[in-house]
Design an enzyme around this catalytic site. Structure first.
Site, PDB file in Angstrom:
ATOM      1  N   LYS A 100       0.855  -1.188   0.000  1.00 12.45           N
ATOM      2  CA  LYS A 100       0.000   0.000   0.000  1.00 12.45           C
ATOM      3  C   LYS A 100       0.883   1.227   0.000  1.00 12.45           C
ATOM      4  O   LYS A 100       1.989   1.201   0.536  1.00 12.45           O
ATOM      5  CB  LYS A 100      -0.895   0.017   1.249  1.00 12.45           C
ATOM      6  CG  LYS A 100      -2.146   0.835   1.062  1.00 12.45           C
ATOM      7  CD  LYS A 100      -3.167   0.082   0.236  1.00 12.45           C
ATOM      8  CE  LYS A 100      -4.447   0.841   0.039  1.00 12.45           C
ATOM      9  NZ  LYS A 100      -5.472  -0.011  -0.581  1.00 12.45           N
TER      10      LYS A 100
HETATM   11  P1  NAD Z   1     -12.628   7.623  -3.317  1.00 11.46           P
HETATM   12  O1  NAD Z   1     -11.634   8.654  -2.938  1.00 11.46           O
HETATM   13  O2  NAD Z   1     -12.962   7.432  -4.752  1.00 11.46           O
HETATM   14  O3  NAD Z   1     -13.996   7.887  -2.538  1.00 11.46           O
HETATM   15  C1  NAD Z   1     -14.055   8.024  -1.147  1.00 11.46           C
HETATM   16  C2  NAD Z   1     -15.475   8.461  -0.788  1.00 11.46           C
HETATM   17  O4  NAD Z   1     -15.598   8.460   0.628  1.00 11.46           O
HETATM   18  C3  NAD Z   1     -15.802   9.881  -1.250  1.00 11.46           C
HETATM   19  O5  NAD Z   1     -17.156   9.919  -1.668  1.00 11.46           O
HETATM   20  C4  NAD Z   1     -15.628  10.708   0.028  1.00 11.46           C
HETATM   21  O6  NAD Z   1     -16.377  11.908   0.008  1.00 11.46           O
HETATM   22  C5  NAD Z   1     -16.158   9.716   1.033  1.00 11.46           C
HETATM   23  N1  NAD Z   1     -15.741   9.979   2.406  1.00 11.46           N
HETATM   24  C6  NAD Z   1     -14.533  10.336   2.882  1.00 11.46           C
HETATM   25  N2  NAD Z   1     -14.588  10.481   4.219  1.00 11.46           N
HETATM   26  C7  NAD Z   1     -15.876  10.200   4.575  1.00 11.46           C
HETATM   27  C8  NAD Z   1     -16.557  10.159   5.815  1.00 11.46           C
HETATM   28  N3  NAD Z   1     -15.940  10.441   6.944  1.00 11.46           N
HETATM   29  N4  NAD Z   1     -17.880   9.826   5.797  1.00 11.46           N
HETATM   30  C9  NAD Z   1     -18.523   9.539   4.659  1.00 11.46           C
HETATM   31  N5  NAD Z   1     -17.916   9.536   3.458  1.00 11.46           N
HETATM   32  C10 NAD Z   1     -16.615   9.872   3.432  1.00 11.46           C
HETATM   33  O7  NAD Z   1     -12.090   6.266  -2.661  1.00 11.46           O
HETATM   34  P2  NAD Z   1     -12.468   4.780  -3.086  1.00 11.46           P
HETATM   35  O8  NAD Z   1     -11.468   4.315  -4.062  1.00 11.46           O
HETATM   36  O9  NAD Z   1     -13.921   4.704  -3.401  1.00 11.46           O
HETATM   37  O10 NAD Z   1     -12.154   3.989  -1.726  1.00 11.46           O
HETATM   38  C11 NAD Z   1     -13.124   3.864  -0.683  1.00 11.46           C
HETATM   39  C12 NAD Z   1     -12.736   2.734   0.237  1.00 11.46           C
HETATM   40  O11 NAD Z   1     -12.658   1.505  -0.512  1.00 11.46           O
HETATM   41  C13 NAD Z   1     -11.355   2.873   0.909  1.00 11.46           C
HETATM   42  O12 NAD Z   1     -11.405   2.275   2.181  1.00 11.46           O
HETATM   43  C14 NAD Z   1     -10.445   2.061  -0.001  1.00 11.46           C
HETATM   44  O13 NAD Z   1      -9.274   1.622   0.642  1.00 11.46           O
HETATM   45  C15 NAD Z   1     -11.383   0.912  -0.333  1.00 11.46           C
HETATM   46  N6  NAD Z   1     -11.015   0.177  -1.548  1.00 11.46           N
HETATM   47  C16 NAD Z   1     -10.890   0.804  -2.744  1.00 11.46           C
HETATM   48  C17 NAD Z   1     -10.583   0.067  -3.874  1.00 11.46           C
HETATM   49  C18 NAD Z   1     -10.523   0.689  -5.251  1.00 11.46           C
HETATM   50  O14 NAD Z   1     -10.430  -0.060  -6.224  1.00 11.46           O
HETATM   51  N7  NAD Z   1     -10.598   1.997  -5.398  1.00 11.46           N
HETATM   52  C19 NAD Z   1     -10.354  -1.322  -3.766  1.00 11.46           C
HETATM   53  C20 NAD Z   1     -10.483  -1.939  -2.519  1.00 11.46           C
HETATM   54  C21 NAD Z   1     -10.827  -1.177  -1.417  1.00 11.46           C
END
Ligand code: NAD
Length: 420
Positions: free
Chosen positions: A109
């Protein structure tokens, strides 16, 4: 270093989950120690030119948890709260996730402590290019392959690919995944994590004998994962009654129009001001009655303070580490919540990243249909394995998923032996 990592609340949580699983598996002390601690932790300072002309130094991290089963694979996060301990925890979870899914990768990561919402495109590009150049000795298609995570996207991956390829003197598409499709990214990668979450949630509905056409869901986070999870759930017939992002939360018992909300977000930058749903306190949204609750934002949002109040039937952990061990203990005593643990639930992203890496090596492009059907097959297989193991051993789903992943890594460690 042990102490420093354990003082970080997110790493502490990942380590607690690991220790519990290692106890359950009866791992010997030497294998346990080799599995638990990250192989490489890298911190870099990143000086960047701001639009104001000032130079600002940010701090960036990359943790390679283990390289025993193949190159390290894992996302890069731009977020204000990112630090070395959080990145180390996320790398450890990635390690078990890759092993659980049978992918030939170790877990990694990366992160930079910054707020991408307040930065211009030029500043983000400067940051990405400088971070990548600091990482050059440590990354590559055979050593460490990054992908998008919170605050990063396909454009960030394109800049990373450009820096790496410029140094190599030729295009190296396999150095990152989640790239734009016309830069040899994979069809289906953008939607993959959310698609996988929704696919498993529908399998859980069927296990709970619930009808998707009558089911409701609440999604925390409306970024890459939350948006595609909500969209795919709605395509399966499930009504999305609550959505939140960092700006606030919305609730509408008749269902929220996702296309209209996405248009609103793209034009205003927030979801809170969307007129066709009521606003609700974000914490209260999590405990509204629904069939599926999808935390798809940050870690540690289901805690000992709200776990007993959850009114969902299925908890589909799209985010990494959304549930604390204290909350887990409460949920495990309730027999009315079907948990899909994070390392299984959000594995669609890394699985399609693996497909992208394979396509890059083969210089071949698969169709979206091919990608998603291969993804569904692998997600279904992992889901069935976790459920069967949990049933056989009479253990909770999280412990079952972690056991399958950690056991796989422990076996490989033993087979390879210790050098020298
Ligand atoms: P992103 O940056 O695209 O979106 C994050 C979202 O969370 C945004 O809508 C933001 O406004 C919201 N957010 C942030 N803080 C918040 C809070 N306190 N309360 C409510 N909403 C909040 O990120 P993402 O890629 O969608 O990742 C989201 C989660 O999924 C993370 O934990 C990430 O590690 C996990 N994840 C992502 C992927 C991927 O392929 N992108 C894969 C596996 C896991």
């Amino acid at each position: 270093m042990r102490e420093e990592l354990l003082n970080n609340p997110v790493f502490h949580m990942a380590a607690e989950q690991f220790d519990r699983t290692a106890d359950f598996l009866g791992l010997s002390n030497d294998v346990r120690e080799r599995c638990k601690w990250p192989k490489r932790l890298l911190t870099v300072s990143i000086p960047i030119k701001l639009d104001s002309g000032e130079t600002h130094v940010l701090f960036g991290y990359r943790v390679q948890h283990q390289l025993s089963r193949g190159p390290v694979k894992g996302g890069l996060r731009f977020h204000p709260n990112t630090d070395l301990g959080e990145v180390a925890a996320l790398a450890m979870w990635m390690n078990w996730k890759c092993a659980l899914m049978g992918l030939p990768f170790g877990g990694g990561k990366g992160g930079v402590a910054c707020d991408p919402r307040t930065m211009s495109v030029k500043e983000l590009e400067n940051l990405t290019r400088r971070y990548t150049s600091e990482m050059l000795p440590f990354i590559g298609p055979e050593t460490d392959v990054m992908a998008p995570d919170m605050g990063t996207n396909a454009q960030v991956m394109a800049w990373m690919l450009d820096v790496y390829s410029a140094h190599a003197g030729h295009l190296v598409p396999g150095v990152v995944t989640g790239k734009p499709v016309n830069l040899q990214g994979s069809e289906g990668r953008e939607a993959a994590t959310g698609h996988g979450v929704a696919f498993l949630a529908t399998r859980a509905l069927s296990k709970c004998q619930l009808d998707p056409d009558k089911a409701t869901a609440i999604v925390q986070g409306f970024g890459n994962v939350g948006y595609y999870a909500a969209l795919t759930l709605s395509r399966f017939g499930i009504k999305i009654i609550g959505i939140s992002d960092v700006t606030g939360a919305l609730y509408h018992p008749e269902g929220i129009d996702l296309a209209a909300l996405k248009r609103h977000l793209d034009s205003t930058g927030d979801i809170k001001s969307y007129p066709d749903a009521d606003t609700i306190d974000p914490d209260a949204m999590l405990v509204q009655e629904c069939d599926i609750l999808v935390p798809a934002a940050v870690d540690r949002v289901i805690t000992e303070h709200n776990a007993a109040d959850l009114k969902c039937k299925i908890l589909a952990e799209a985010a990494n580490g959304p549930t604390t061990p204290e909350a887990d203990a409460i949920i495990e005593k309730r027999d009315d919540i079907f948990l899909i643990p994070d390392i299984l639930c959000n594995a669609g992203g890394v699985t399609v990243s693996y497909f992208e890496w394979v396509q890059n090596i083969q210089r071949f492009q698969w169709s979206e249909q091919e990608v998603l059907s291969k993804l569904d097959t692998m997600m279904a297989k992992a889901f069935d394995r976790v459920l069967a193991f949990a049933r056989y051993k009479k253990i909770p789903h999280r412990l079952a998923a972690l056991s399958l992943g950690i056991q796989e890594v422990a076996e490989v460690k033993q087979q390879r032996g210790l050098f020298p």
